[in-house]
Design an enzyme around this catalytic site. Structure first.
Site, PDB file in Angstrom:
ATOM      1  N   SER A 149      22.254  -4.614  26.579  1.00  0.00           N
ATOM      2  CA  SER A 149      23.624  -4.939  26.102  1.00  0.00           C
ATOM      3  C   SER A 149      23.771  -5.690  24.804  1.00  0.00           C
ATOM      4  O   SER A 149      22.763  -6.532  24.461  1.00  0.00           O
ATOM      5  CB  SER A 149      24.655  -5.744  27.199  1.00  0.00           C
ATOM      6  OG  SER A 149      25.723  -6.432  26.572  1.00  0.00           O
ATOM      7  N   TYR A 162      24.871 -12.571  33.601  1.00  0.00           N
ATOM      8  CA  TYR A 162      24.721 -11.262  32.873  1.00  0.00           C
ATOM      9  C   TYR A 162      24.088 -11.489  31.455  1.00  0.00           C
ATOM     10  O   TYR A 162      23.050 -10.898  31.285  1.00  0.00           O
ATOM     11  CB  TYR A 162      26.075 -10.676  32.837  1.00  0.00           C
ATOM     12  CG  TYR A 162      26.083  -9.435  32.139  1.00  0.00           C
ATOM     13  CD1 TYR A 162      25.918  -8.465  33.018  1.00  0.00           C
ATOM     14  CD2 TYR A 162      26.254  -9.030  30.800  1.00  0.00           C
ATOM     15  CE1 TYR A 162      25.936  -6.880  32.462  1.00  0.00           C
ATOM     16  CE2 TYR A 162      26.498  -7.953  30.367  1.00  0.00           C
ATOM     17  CZ  TYR A 162      26.060  -6.892  31.060  1.00  0.00           C
ATOM     18  OH  TYR A 162      26.088  -5.676  30.599  1.00  0.00           O
TER      19      TYR A 162
END
Length: 256
Positions: A149, A162
């Protein structure tokens, strides 16, 4: 256009691939793209929700099998390995796409919540890389594609686990590449930006936050799930045989 040349460079005919998190979103799109390029695809999900992807694969006449398991366990990883190698005798491509997400103020996180995110987002990624690596080392060939990401480069907001896991995925990608590149295995990553998927649906539907995000994206829009497919096909194909330990950022220019 030289079709034979394109097939040699980008074709995946009879290659065997595993795609985790294949029930929807980026995983579903990448699985279908690999299948349409000629690969035989093992679809992996944590729940019995792969029917839509299976139907799409059948519609496009793609070869696939499905494995429903908990990939954070030894038993789940073994089931995936046994399925793909048992069915097709090889393991050529691994796409570590499955991930989970939780947003809340950092002071309110429990350790159980932290562990749940980290187990899916990095522990299982290492476990599957290790399982695939053992097969690929014997083959002296293979492609591992870890989905990270843009938060692997940034801190995000109220998503500590995350963000930490996506930084870890990038580090693991480089570490494994350093070990395995000389054995014919390419380990690389893709870092998507803000994509219009279920994971981001709350942000996408928030008129204020969505507008703020788009103002920062030079493309002035969210990404579509199929816009990750090209990067995946490139990293899965012979066209990327000399690419090792790299991260392809697909974000509409956000990181620029």
């Amino acid at each position: 256009m030289d079709g034979a040349y394109l097939q040699q460079m980008f074709g995946l005919e009879l290659k065997t691939a595993v795609v985790t998190g294949a029930s929807k979103g980026l995983g579903q799109s990448m699985a279908l793209a690999l299948g349409r390029a000629g690969a035989r695809v093992c679809l992996v999900g944590r729940q019995d929700n792969l029917q839509e992807t299976e139907a799409l694969m059948e519609e496009h006449r793609c070869q696939s099998i499905s494995v429903v398991c908990d990939q954070t366990t030894d038993e789940g990883v073994a089931a995936i390995r046994d399925a793909v190698v048992g069915q097709w005798g090889a393991w050529d491509i691994l796409v570590n796409n499955a991930g989970t997400f939780l947003r809340k103020p950092s002071v309110d996180w429990t350790l159980a919540e932290w562990d749940a995110v980290m187990d899916v987002n990095i522990r299982s990624v290492f476990m599957l890389c290790q399982a695939a690596g053992k097969v690929m080392l014997q083959q002296r060939s293979g492609k591992i594609i870890n989905i990270a990401s843009i938060l692997g480069f940034q801190g995000g907001y109220t998503v500590p686990a995350y963000t930490a896991s996506r930084h870890a995925v990038l580090g693991l990608t480089k570490a494994l590449s350093n070990e395995w590149a000389e054995h014919g295995i390419q380990v690389n990553a893709i870092a998507p930006g803000y994509m219009d998927t279920d994971q981001n649906i709350a942000l996408f539907r928030d008129p204020v936050r969505s507008r703020e995000l788009m103002a920062r994206i030079p493309a002035k829009r969210w990404g579509r799930k199929e816009e990750i497919d090209g990067a995946c096909l490139y990293l899965a194909s012979g066209a990327s045989d000399f690419m090792n330990g790299q991260v392809l950022i697909v974000d509409g220019g956000w990181m620029g």
